[in-house]
Design an enzyme around this catalytic site. Structure first.
Site, PDB file in Angstrom:
ATOM      1  N   CYS A  93      94.599 105.437  38.648  1.00  0.00           N
ATOM      2  CA  CYS A  93      93.456 105.772  38.420  1.00  0.00           C
ATOM      3  C   CYS A  93      92.399 106.629  39.834  1.00  0.00           C
ATOM      4  CB  CYS A  93      92.363 104.658  38.504  1.00  0.00           C
ATOM      5  SG  CYS A  93      92.434 103.362  37.029  1.00  0.00           S
TER       6      CYS A  93
ATOM      7  N   GLU B 166      88.531 102.932  34.174  1.00  0.00           N
ATOM      8  CA  GLU B 166      88.469 103.613  34.817  1.00  0.00           C
ATOM      9  C   GLU B 166      88.397 104.963  33.817  1.00  0.00           C
ATOM     10  OE1 GLU B 166      89.643 101.137  36.156  1.00  0.00           O
ATOM     11  OE2 GLU B 166      89.355 101.339  38.154  1.00  0.00           O
TER      12      GLU B 166
ATOM     13  N   HIS C 214      92.608 101.836  31.510  1.00  0.00           N
ATOM     14  CA  HIS C 214      92.897 100.800  32.644  1.00  0.00           C
ATOM     15  C   HIS C 214      90.405 101.100  32.061  1.00  0.00           C
ATOM     16  CE1 HIS C 214      95.662  99.991  35.868  1.00  0.00           C
ATOM     17  NE2 HIS C 214      95.649  99.770  34.668  1.00  0.00           N
TER      18      HIS C 214
ATOM     19  N   CYS D 151      92.738 101.509  41.405  1.00  0.00           N
ATOM     20  CA  CYS D 151      94.276 101.931  41.406  1.00  0.00           C
ATOM     21  C   CYS D 151      94.734 103.064  42.109  1.00  0.00           C
ATOM     22  CB  CYS D 151      95.671 101.245  40.554  1.00  0.00           C
ATOM     23  SG  CYS D 151      95.345 102.416  38.893  1.00  0.00           S
TER      24      CYS D 151
END
Length: 183
Positions: free
Chosen positions: A94, A63, A61, A91
């Site tokens: 993360c 992040e 992801h 999410c």
């Protein structure tokens, strides 16, 4: 010159625009268009964009990639004094990583009511009882722009699936007609 035309290069909007640039990189790569930057002392020290499909890695992801890059720049896993800017609410995965990395702030564009972990669905960044670190959260920065790119991406993906399904059905019908023509 009017104040309306002055752009503060240390504002949340300026840095969110940088995160949006990363989201556009993801979009161009046919990834879910989420982008992130990490800022320390008013300078971008790390960038990331979703690369789940590109890297075949569910943890890639925006992040997560930005956090890893920032840790390399700083030379420490603690990101104290840093702010993470991300175009969509983090999410749970993360958010967990963010808590462990300890940035001071998290700023995001659009919320995620179904899976956001910074107040949308749950709040791991400022939980009660608290985890080992709390982050200041600012949401809704450049909301319309951040939401628009995600909505456009998924609208186009649905349209592609419809076209692909219609093409598969047409191919099956042609194959069926060919088979029946041979008997």
């Amino acid at each position: 010159m009017s104040e309306d035309f002055i752009f503060d290069m240390s504002s949340d909007e300026f840095f969110m625009q940088q995160a949006l640039r990363e989201a556009h990189r993801a979009y161009a790569a046919e990834e879910v268009p989420i982008g992130a930057v990490i800022v320390k002392e008013e300078k971008v020290i790390a960038r990331g964009w979703n690369q789940v499909e590109t890297l075949k890695d569910a943890t890639a992801h925006a992040e997560m990639l930005a956090l890893t890059a920032a840790q390399e720049v700083i030379g420490d896993w603690r990101l104290e004094g840093c702010t993470l800017y991300v175009t969509k609410e983090p999410c749970p995965m993360c958010a967990g990583a963010i808590v462990h990395c300890r940035p001071d702030r998290v700023v995001f564009g659009c919320p995620d009511a179904k899976g956001g972990a910074a107040g949308g669905w749950i709040n791991l960044l400022d939980s009660n009882p608290p985890l080992n670190h709390k982050c200041e959260i600012t949401s809704g920065v450049m909301l319309d722009e951040c939401l628009s790119i995600v909505q456009t991406f998924f609208r186009e993906a649905r349209e592609r699936k419809k076209v692909e399904k219609a093409e598969r059905i047409a191919q099956q019908l042609r194959e069926l007609e060919d088979t029946e023509g041979l008997t």
